[in-house]
Every structure is written in C-alpha cells, then in structure tokens.
Design an enzyme around this catalytic site. Sequence first.
Site, short mmCIF file in Angstrom:
data_model
loop_
_atom_site.label_atom_id
_atom_site.label_comp_id
_atom_site.label_asym_id
_atom_site.label_seq_id
_atom_site.Cartn_x
_atom_site.Cartn_y
_atom_site.Cartn_z
N SER A 116 52.82 33.03 51.29
CA SER A 116 52.59 33.73 52.55
C SER A 116 51.26 34.45 52.53
O SER A 116 50.86 35.02 51.51
CB SER A 116 53.72 34.75 52.76
N TYR A 143 58.58 42.58 51.46
CA TYR A 143 58.56 41.12 51.58
C TYR A 143 57.28 40.56 50.98
O TYR A 143 57.31 39.62 50.17
CB TYR A 143 58.68 40.70 53.05
N LYS A 179 65.49 33.49 64.75
CA LYS A 179 64.87 34.52 63.92
C LYS A 179 64.83 35.91 64.56
O LYS A 179 64.29 36.85 63.96
CB LYS A 179 63.45 34.08 63.55
#
Length: 323
Positions: A116, A143, A179
């Site tokens: 990411s 995250y 989501k």
Amino acid sequence: MKIILTGAAGFIGSCYLRKLNELGFDNVILVDLPAGAAGIANLQGKKFKDYLTRETALEGFEKNKFSDIDLIVHLGACSDTTEMDRAFLKRNNLEYSQTLARWALAHGKRFHYASSASVYGDGKNGYRDDDRELARFKPLNPYAESKHAFDSWLIEQKLTDQVVGFRYFNVFGPNEYHKGEMRSMVCKAVDQIKKDGAVRLFATSRPDYADGSEERDFVYVKDVNEVMAYFLEQTDKNGIFNVGSGRARTFKDLMLAVFAALGKQPEITFFPMPEKLRGQYQYYTEADLSKLRSAGYKKDFQSLEDSVADYVRSHLIRPNPIF
C-alpha cells in the site's frame, strides 16, 4: 497454472479474478471470509475451483495440501485505515502474510501480494519504491504501519528479489460496494448526487491547501488488473512496485469528472474534517513509476476522466454494477 487467491471476494481480489478468467485461468482456489461463495455478489459469473476460509487454507498449508499450486496471490488483509487495533492488524496483515510468504518460498512457489502507498506516510520523503528508501517513511496510522512492517520484513530478510509486491495508490472501481466508508469518493459521490444533487468533501485543515485541492494518485482497478497480469508472465521480474497512475489529481478534479459522467452541473460543499483524521491524512500522493517502467511495463494508464466515466456509466448507474 494453479493459483491461490486470498481476499478473493473483496474489491481488488474479485476484479483480478475476472482478469484471470479472461486470461484463461480458472484453476483458482479462492480464500476469504467464511460467507460461502454462492452468496457473495462479487463472485457472480466468475470461474474458480474452490472457496476456502482463511482458517481452512492455513490448515491446508500446514498439512502441505497445496503442493501442486504454482502461485499465491495474497490480497487478503484488513484495509480499513481507521482500524486502531494494532494487535488485530499484526495478526491479520503482518503475521498472516509472513506465514504465506514463508510457505511459498520454502516450497518453490511464486508469491505476489498487496502492499500500500500508505507506507509513504505524509509524502515529505517522496514516493520512490526503492527498497533502500523504506526505512525513511513514517506511516500515519496502524493500518499503514502493518503494511510497512511486512514490506520491511521482506527487505530485511532479503526476499524482495523472490516476490512481487503491488504498492497500490488510491484504487477505485467496481466491486468496492461492500466497503462502507472505505469506498472511493467516486462511489460515495454517485450515491450523494442521487440523493441530494450535491457532493460533500472534507474542508482543508491546512492553510496551504484550498478546499478540494488535496491531491491523490487515483488509479482505476482495471488498470491495476493490467499491471498485476503483466507479472503473471514475467516470471523473472520481482520486487515491490508502485501501482498508481503516476499523475496526482485533486479531489475537486475527481468530483468534476463524476458530475460530467452523470451529465450534471457540479455542486460541491465542504464540511470540517474530523479531528481524529487530521494527523493521518495524506494531502498529496503520486506514484513514482520509474521502477515499474524499468521492469518493462509499458501500458498507459487511463486518464482520470476516462476512468471515472467508465466506472460511473458501465457500473454505478446500472442495475447490476458487479464487474
């Protein structure tokens, strides 16, 4: 080719399964949450061999039941950037990934996985995907820390020349509907416009940015598919690669593209950014694609306007938006 695809019922995973099917690969074992493949909308119309829960798959790895596979594509992770449980993220995003990577490399299997662009933090140190640069970046939330930790582990173990990592920037596109608040602003904007005729964006919390002028590297999931598919065939190309358009655009640009795709006049309002997000908000991201281009990937990425138009018209305003 026999493939295990984790996160297969999710956004990028289900879109990539469609791409695999288009390329003639249907000997695919899917791994995801225990919902049952038949009831998962994102898997409708797609071909695969089996559907396993993560626990069943892990047991299979322990018992060496997958000796005949060729590739693990590991896209399964918690992608909620507001998740604050570091212990959960360590188990789910770091340790799970380490288990699969260790198994794959110990058994001579190929390993592709999702990284990411959140690992780059606030961007002040740039967006170069050179392994030597990673230690300089400071993730802004738990995250991002979990994704940074796995990339770091691979680098420390000197394994990046044996795997392929996809460092996604701001991916948007079909199959993200489940989501919730983690959906892209394109998806949320269409819902807002249908309901209210207008779009709401965060107001800036920095004096050097006007409202709506925050810039991100928005990349269409169909372009992401093309990058990932390239590395299926290029078995001699390994490393961690940025996957973005290489062009930063503003949130205002993004919203203007949505209104244009719907044939409506723009109406944008701004509201204060929640305090808890202000310290972890990225104001600028742009993928450095030098390494990806050096690996031989030559395809152009679609423009923001063309990508948004395709997403809105081919999916979001249709009765069945699944890709």
